[in-house]
Structure formats: structure tokens, C-alpha cells
Design an enzyme around this catalytic site. Structure first.
Site, PDB file in Angstrom:
ATOM      1  N   GLU A 266       0.817  -1.218   0.000  1.00  0.00           N
ATOM      2  CA  GLU A 266       0.000   0.000   0.000  1.00  0.00           C
ATOM      3  C   GLU A 266       0.850   1.267   0.000  1.00  0.00           C
ATOM      4  OE1 GLU A 266      -2.795  -0.594   3.300  1.00  0.00           O
ATOM      5  OE2 GLU A 266      -4.127  -1.604   1.901  1.00  0.00           O
ATOM      6  N   ASP A 339      -8.168  -9.320   3.768  1.00  0.00           N
ATOM      7  CA  ASP A 339      -8.043  -8.189   4.682  1.00  0.00           C
ATOM      8  C   ASP A 339      -9.153  -8.119   5.724  1.00  0.00           C
ATOM      9  OD1 ASP A 339      -7.132  -5.925   5.856  1.00  0.00           O
ATOM     10  OD2 ASP A 339      -7.695  -4.550   4.269  1.00  0.00           O
ATOM     11  N   GLU A 367     -12.888  -2.716  11.883  1.00  0.00           N
ATOM     12  CA  GLU A 367     -12.833  -1.919  10.659  1.00  0.00           C
ATOM     13  C   GLU A 367     -13.860  -2.373   9.621  1.00  0.00           C
ATOM     14  OE1 GLU A 367      -9.029  -2.181   8.776  1.00  0.00           O
ATOM     15  OE2 GLU A 367      -9.658  -1.012   7.041  1.00  0.00           O
TER      16      GLU A 367
HETATM   17  O1  GCW Z   1      -7.207  -3.067   6.274  1.00  0.00           O
HETATM   18  C1  GCW Z   1      -6.299  -2.228   5.662  1.00  0.00           C
HETATM   19  C2  GCW Z   1      -6.629  -0.880   6.199  1.00  0.00           C
HETATM   20  C3  GCW Z   1      -5.484   0.052   6.164  1.00  0.00           C
HETATM   21  C4  GCW Z   1      -4.331  -0.607   6.906  1.00  0.00           C
HETATM   22  C5  GCW Z   1      -3.953  -1.852   6.136  1.00  0.00           C
HETATM   23  C6  GCW Z   1      -2.830  -2.630   6.794  1.00  0.00           C
HETATM   24  C7  GCW Z   1      -2.710   0.356   8.365  1.00  0.00           C
HETATM   25  O2  GCW Z   1      -7.728  -0.352   5.516  1.00  0.00           O
HETATM   26  O3  GCW Z   1      -5.871   1.219   6.783  1.00  0.00           O
HETATM   27  O4  GCW Z   1      -3.251   0.274   7.087  1.00  0.00           O
HETATM   28  O5  GCW Z   1      -5.051  -2.703   6.075  1.00  0.00           O
HETATM   29  O6  GCW Z   1      -3.124  -3.603   7.458  1.00  0.00           O
HETATM   30  O7  GCW Z   1      -1.674  -2.278   6.641  1.00  0.00           O
END
Ligand code: GCW
Length: 690
Positions: A266, A339, A367
Site C-alpha cells: 500500500e 483483509d 474496521e
Molecule cells: O485493512 C487495511 C486498512 C489500512 C491498513 C492496512 C494494513 C494500516 O484499511 O488502513 O493500514 O489494512 O493492514 O496495513
């Protein structure tokens, strides 16, 4: 008893329930008698242990407890041996954990029997997604407890110290022994002199409670803040830079735990930017930390833009490196391959990396599960993951056993939870989100615990109304048990499946509307030019023939990352568990499910069931009003009403959207939609929370 008398009694009880702001968490016990404690040692940790016993004692009045520290091979790490009059451990921290266990037993009405309690994992750590600018990722429970903004951001106040101490105590009481103080998208500020001073102050407060301090660092720090031209892990200047930084940290915090790194993920830089591997990157930091006993947690949450299969990427990148990592590296792997979705299969990396330490990462912060609005108890989700059968070394190779050292001789074992804590008075936003923090600690300590047992404990510790001088366990009357404990526990245990039902049943995943912070539905969301693997249509693949992501051997072959016989079981439509069907298969709308219904009807009934479950939770909660103080009762009631409205939005959005492909009616015995799809699509950037 006559009904009038019962009503009178209940009204009396409810009026006498003190308002609870939730700040005390599950630590509301007050002593009901005197205890004499003798202890063979002397340290800040032991002083806490003695004080806790005296302040929370609910055993026999004038009892005696001996705390003994001696080497015992049967005791592992900071485990302990409990017996009615004695707690024995190898370390001071083991004694403290034993004290908390003894008090928990007293409070929850369990006998204090002779037993050895060893933790499942060596490292039981919270990852705070907090930025030094004081924000927390998604801000669910408000700002960070560690960092502040503004002119006096770095001043350590008495209020800070009190909060950190309460936090450390809460963690110690459930066995958590580490905290990463900043988010994995690490800001360069954390390694600056001034911020390290603050870390030192935090570490000093956490230390006596056995909570080690760790930091997240950015792989590119040498070039971002070190003034170097590169951050190449093999560059001598870079190696020197990290060694110097690590030395500086340990000069301030001698028991510093180590680093966590999010690399090549990311937008974060990593070894790939220099043509190096994750192993070369991780080993650079591992070598710098080694002389001080520090560890490095290297995250496997990696995925580059793809229109193939994102779920396969971490395995493809990490498996070839098995055996190449230093022994103070632990690969930190999210529970599922994508995720933190409401339901994912376990990550195929568990058990597959046999020569590397691997630790699961769970997200305590919800989340993707309704934030702090929805009541969702996460124990069943984590229990499902830990008890999943990988078959890596034959039957019994569960994810838990593959990661806790039972099967592979890992140098280090660990488990991480992304924290849900902020400066909200009740720490977590939603009163029931405290249960998720509690659960993480309890499962990290014992990964074989059941959700039922954890819920039982937590409810007793959190909701019993204890008049001064009375032991909590005497309050678990038949009335309280039947009218409060049993229904609330049932609601908690069902709540995760309810969320799966109204959000993403049958293996659906990532069908959120992205702009509204992973909260509401958006199966249609796919702006032009957007990375495919950031759009829900990539994940659900709906068309007029059917729906679901084909990860079978004739699809992306994601199934082959799992060990046999699981790979074949998942590959076959007939044997793939239906709860994961659309994760692994593209299935025709009229495929006959085990229930005898078509897939389309089954999807509809799952969404409807989810909505109905939340309706039922509302009834349960309203019925327990007399057993909860007004403050907590109202917060939960208000949020649950919104959860219900959200569940309806999820159902209406998903059913009407997918209906465009299925071209079949929503079964007529199901409640009809109340929102127009148009309206939901136009408003999909809106946050439907409170
Ligand atoms: O789930 C996603 C989140 C990001 C997060 C990323 C990660 C910290 O939306 O905000 O960043 O995973 O785990 O690195």
C-alpha cells in the site's frame, strides 16, 4: 413471589445500579475480606501483584497466600502454577499473571484448583494504529492514548501517566505483554529524539506490568530521515544507520521489544524497491536488533495491483523465502488471505512456512464489522481461525497449533491484535467492544479457549452489580443467570454470524463501498480508472450466469495454496463448505444448495436472517434493561437501533444490486426492500453510522 413484589424488587435493583462509564473495563472487583500475602521477592511487578490481591480479594476472610518464585521446568515463559494458598512462577510477571487468574476465578465463581497455566504464545502483542499526530486509524474510539497534538504534544502529564498505567494494568490482567505504539504506516517522527523521549516515558509506565514497548518503522527511514541516498538493505551505510538508531533506542529503553514493518505494501517502500527480497529486508533489521534481544515482526500483508488473484499474493511472495529469515524475525500474517473481512478462510501461509516463525494478526478494531456502532463479538471469528485444520502435518495441524510452537520448533511464537483503544472514556467506543480486547488477550494466552467461556467470563466481570463488601460470585443468582447472563451471552455468540449474514454471507467478501471507510455496502462501487482489486465487482464477479470468485483449479487455482485434502475439498463445489462457497467458486444462480434452495434464494434468506437476528438482539437487550445501569444500557440500545437500520441497508443494497444479474424475485416471504437501489447507490459515499 407475587408479581408485584418481583416488579418492586427489579425496580429497586435497577435504581440501585450505579452509572457505569465503562472506564474500569472488566476490572471492577473490590476486596470483600482480608488476605495476608507473603512473597519471596521484591520488585515493582511483585508490589503490583500484592496490591492487586489485597484490593481485589474475594476469597475467605483472613486467608493466606504465598507467592513463590522458583525455577520449574513445567512452567513455560511467564506461566504460573496455581493452588489454593500459593502462586508459583519462574518470573515476577508469572506471579502477577497468576494473581489475575486467581482473582478472575474468585469473581467468576470458579474454584481455585491446582493447575499449571502456560501461555500459548510468547509474544502477545497489541498493534496500535495510532499516529504521532494523535489520530487513530478510522478514529473509532477517538484519539490516541499515547500521542497528542498541539503545542504541548510531548509533555508527559500526570493524566497521561494514569491513563497509560490503567492501560498497562488492563493488558496485564489478560496476559498481553507487548504494545506497538504507532501505526504500521510509520511516521518518521517516532525515531526523532523528542518522540523517543516520550516512548521512554511510556515504556517506564508499562514496564512493571510486563508490557514491552515496540515501534513500527518505515523501511525507507534511512533515506527519508537519515539523509542517505538509499535504503537498500545491503548498503553498508544503511546497515550502519539502523545499528546506530537501534543502539540509541536501547540506550533509552533497555528492554525495548523491537520493530514491526509494513514493507512493499500500500505505497510503503520496502526491499523490492532495491531489488532485494523480504528476507534481506527483514534480516537487516533483525541483525541490528539481535545484540539487544529484540525481534522484528515483518508483515505479510502485501499485494500489488492485480486483476488476477489478490488472495494468492502473500503466499507467492513469502513461501519461496521460507528458511531464509533470521531467527529473531516473525512473519506476521492476517487471519485471512485478503483483509480482515467478516469471514475469510485462514491464510494459506499458516502451517505452510515450516522453517520460519509465523504469527497470526487479528483485527480487534472492527474496521470491516460495523466499527463501534454494531455489536459484534469477535471471539467466534478468531476461534474459527485458530481451530481451522490446515492438514500441514496431518490431522490436528490447526492454525493455532501450527503457530504456537506445538508442531514446528519456531524460535519465537507470537500473536498480534490491532487495538481498538482510544481516549474515549470507555476505551473502545462501544461497551461490547471491550469484550473483543478482552478476548484477544485471553486467546493469546490460551488459544484453545472457547468463545462461550470467554463471553461468560467477560459478562460476569463487566456487568455484575456488586454492592460493596459482597463477593461477585454470590450475585450469580438463578435470576441474574437466566435473565441476563444466558440471553446476553447467546446474543454475543450469534452476533458475528449475524453480521456475516447481513453483510457478506456464503463467502462474499470486500463488497464495501470504499469511500465510506469500509462501513456500508457498495457491491457496485467501481469508479473509472480505479485499481481493479480495490473494487467490489472484482471480488464478487456477478454476471447473469452466477456469482463468486473462481479460485478452483480451473480458475485462479487459489485452492492449491492449501494442503491436501483441504485443497481438493475446497476445489469441489460439492465439498466446499457453503460458508465459503463464493470465496472459492463462481456458482450459477440456480445451483441447488444443501438446504434444497437455489443459490439466489439462499443468498436472500441469509440477508433476511441477518436483519432478523439484529431485531432479536434488540428484544434481548430491551429485556435486560433492569440488569444494566442506564448509561451502558442506553449506549448499546441506541447503537443497536442503528445497527438494525444498517443491516436493512446492507440487505436492500445487496439483494437489489445482485437481482439485476440473477433476474429472479426475492422470495415473497421475505420482508420487501424499503430503500431504493438508486438512492443507496447515490449515497454510497455517505457514512451510515451514528
Ligand atoms: O485493512 C487495511 C486498512 C489500512 C491498513 C492496512 C494494513 C494500516 O484499511 O488502513 O493500514 O489494512 O493492514 O496495513
Amino acid at each position: 413471589m407475587k408479581p408485584v413484589v418481583i416488579i418492586f424488587l427489579l425496580v429497586f435493583i435497577s435504581l440501585s445500579l450505579q452509572a457505569q462509564d465503562g472506564h474500569e473495563l472488566w476490572l471492577r472487583n473490590k476486596s470483600t475480606g482480608h488476605v495476608t500475602v507473603t512473597c519471596s521477592g521484591n520488585s515493582p511487578t511483585l508490589a503490583i501483584a500484592i496490591k492487586e490481591l489485597q484490593q481485589g480479594w474475594q476469597g475467605k476472610d483472613n486467608a493466606k497466600v504465598v507467592l513463590t518464585i522458583k525455577d520449574d521446568k513445567a512452567i513455560k515463559y511467564d506461566g504460573f502454577k496455581l493452588s489454593p494458598g500459593e502462586i508459583q512462577a519462574n518470573t515476577d510477571l508469572g506471579i502477577l499473571y497468576g494473581v489475575y487468574e486467581l482473582l478472575r476465578r474468585q469473581q467468576t465463581g470458579r474454584p481455585v484448583e491446582e493447575i499449571i497455566c502456560n501461555p500459548s504464545y510468547e509474544v502477545r502483542i497489541l498493534n496500535h494504529w495510532d499516529d504521532p499526530d494523535s489520530s487513530t486509524m478510522r478514529g473509532f474510539a477517538s484519539r490516541s492514548i499515547f500521542w497528542r497534538k498541539g503545542k504541548n504534544a510531548l509533555a508527559v502529564t500526570d493524566a497521561d501517566k494514569t491513563l497509560w498505567q490503567e492501560y498497562a494494568r488492563a493488558n496485564a490482567s489478560i496476559g498481553i505483554n507487548g504494545a506497538v505504539l504507532n501505526i504500521v504506516n510509520a511516521s518518521p517522527l517516532v525515531l526523532s529524539e523528542a518522540y523517543l523521549e516520550r516512548v521512554k516515558a511510556i515504556a517506564a509506565i508499562l514496564r512493571p506490568y510486563g508490557v514491552k514497548t515496540y515501534l513500527a518503522v518505515n523501511f525507507a527511514f534511512p533515506s527519508i530521515i537519515g539523509g542517505l541516498k538509499t535504503s537498500d538493505p545491503l548498503d553498508p551505510g544503511v546497515i550502519k544507520w539502523w545499528s546506530a538508531r537501534v543502539k540509541e533506542i536501547y540506550s533509552k529503553i533497555p528492554d525495548f521489544g523491537g520493530f514491526i514493518v509494513k514493507a512493499n505494501s500500500e505505497g510503503m517502500q520496502g526491499p523490492h524497491d532495491y531489488g532485494r527480497t523480504h528476507a534481506q529486508g527483514a534480516n537487516l533489521l533483525a541483525d541490528a536488533l539481535k545484540p539487544y534481544g529484540g525481534i522484528i515482526m515483518w508483515r505479510a500483508f502485501v499485494y500489488s495491483p492485480t486483476d488476477k488473484d489478490r488472495a494468492k499474493q502473500a503466499y507467492l511472495e513469502f513461501m519461496p523465502l521460507d528458511g531464509q529469515f533470521r531467527d529473531n524475525v516473525i512473519i506476521q500474517v492476517k487471519n485471512g488471505p485478503i483483509d480482515f473481512q467478516p469471514r475469510e478462510p485462514f491464510s494459506p501461509l499458516f502451517g505452510a512456512m515450516k522453517k520460519t516463525s509465523v504469527m497470526p494478526e487479528f483485527e480487534i478494531m472492527k474496521e470491516y464489522l460495523g466499527g463501534t456502532v454494531h455489536l459484534v463479538f469477535l471471539a467466534p471469528m478468531w476461534e474459527e481461525c485458530l481451530k481451522s485444520e490446515t492438514y500441514q502435518e496431518g490431522p490436528g495441524s490447526t492454525v493455532g497449533r501450527c503457530t504456537d510452537g506445538s508442531i514446528f520448533p519456531q524460535k519465537h511464537t507470537g500473536i498480534a491484535g490491532v487495538a481498538n483503544v482510544g481516549v474515549d472514556t470507555n476505551w473502545c467506543g462501544h461497551p461490547f467492544d471491550q469484550a473483543n480486547w478482552y478476548t484477544f488477550g485471553r486467546l493469546a494466552w490460551d488459544n484453545t479457549l472457547t468463545s462461550e467461556k470467554i463471553a461468560d467470563e467477560w459478562i460476569k466481570l463487566t456487568f455484575s452489580q456488586v454492592p460493596a463488601g459482597q463477593a461477585a460470585s454470590t450475585l450469580y443468582t438463578t435470576d441474574w443467570t437466566e435473565k441476563f447472563l444466558v440471553p446476553v451471552k447467546k446474543m454475543m455468540l450469534e452476533s458475528r454470524e449475524a453480521a456475516v449474514n447481513y453483510m457478506m454471507p456464503l463467502g462474499f467478501h470486500h463488497i464495501f463501498s470504499m469511500p465510506n471507510t469500509h462501513y456500508g455496502p457498495g457491491p457496485w462501487w467501481a469508479p473509472e480508472g480505479m485499481r481493479k482489486d480495490w473494487t467490489p465487482p472484482y471480488y464478487h464477479q456477478a454476471d447473469i450466469n452466477g456469482v463468486g470468485f473462481d479460485r478452483t483449479r480451473s480458475g485462479t487455482d487459489g485452492v492449491s495454496q492449501y494442503h491436501e485434502p483441504l485443497a481438493s475439498q475446497l476445489n469441489d463445489l460439492m465439498t466446499c463448505p457453503e460458508i465459503l462457497l463464493l470465496w472459492f467458486h463462481h456458482v450459477s444462480w440456480d445451483y441447488t444448495m444443501k438446504s434444497g434452495r437455489t443459490l439466489w434464494d439462499e443468498i436472500c434468506y441469509h440477508y433476511a436472517a441477518g436483519v432478523q437476528q439484529v431485531r432479536d438482539f434488540q428484544k434481548i437487550w430491551d429485556q435486560v434493561e433492569l440488569y444494566v445501569d442506564k448509561n451502558r444500557f442506553t449506549i448499546v440500545q441506541t447503537r443497536m437501533r442503528e445497527q438494525y437500520r444498517n443491516a436493512v441497508i446492507w440487505k436492500d443494497a445487496c439483494l437489489q444490486y445482485f437481482q439485476q444479474f440473477s433476474r429472479r424475485p426475492i422470495p415473497y416471504d421475505i420482508e420487501r426492500p424499503v430503500y431504493n437501489l438508486d438512492y443507496l447507490m447515490k449515497n454510497s459515499d455517505r457514512y451510515y453510522g451514528l
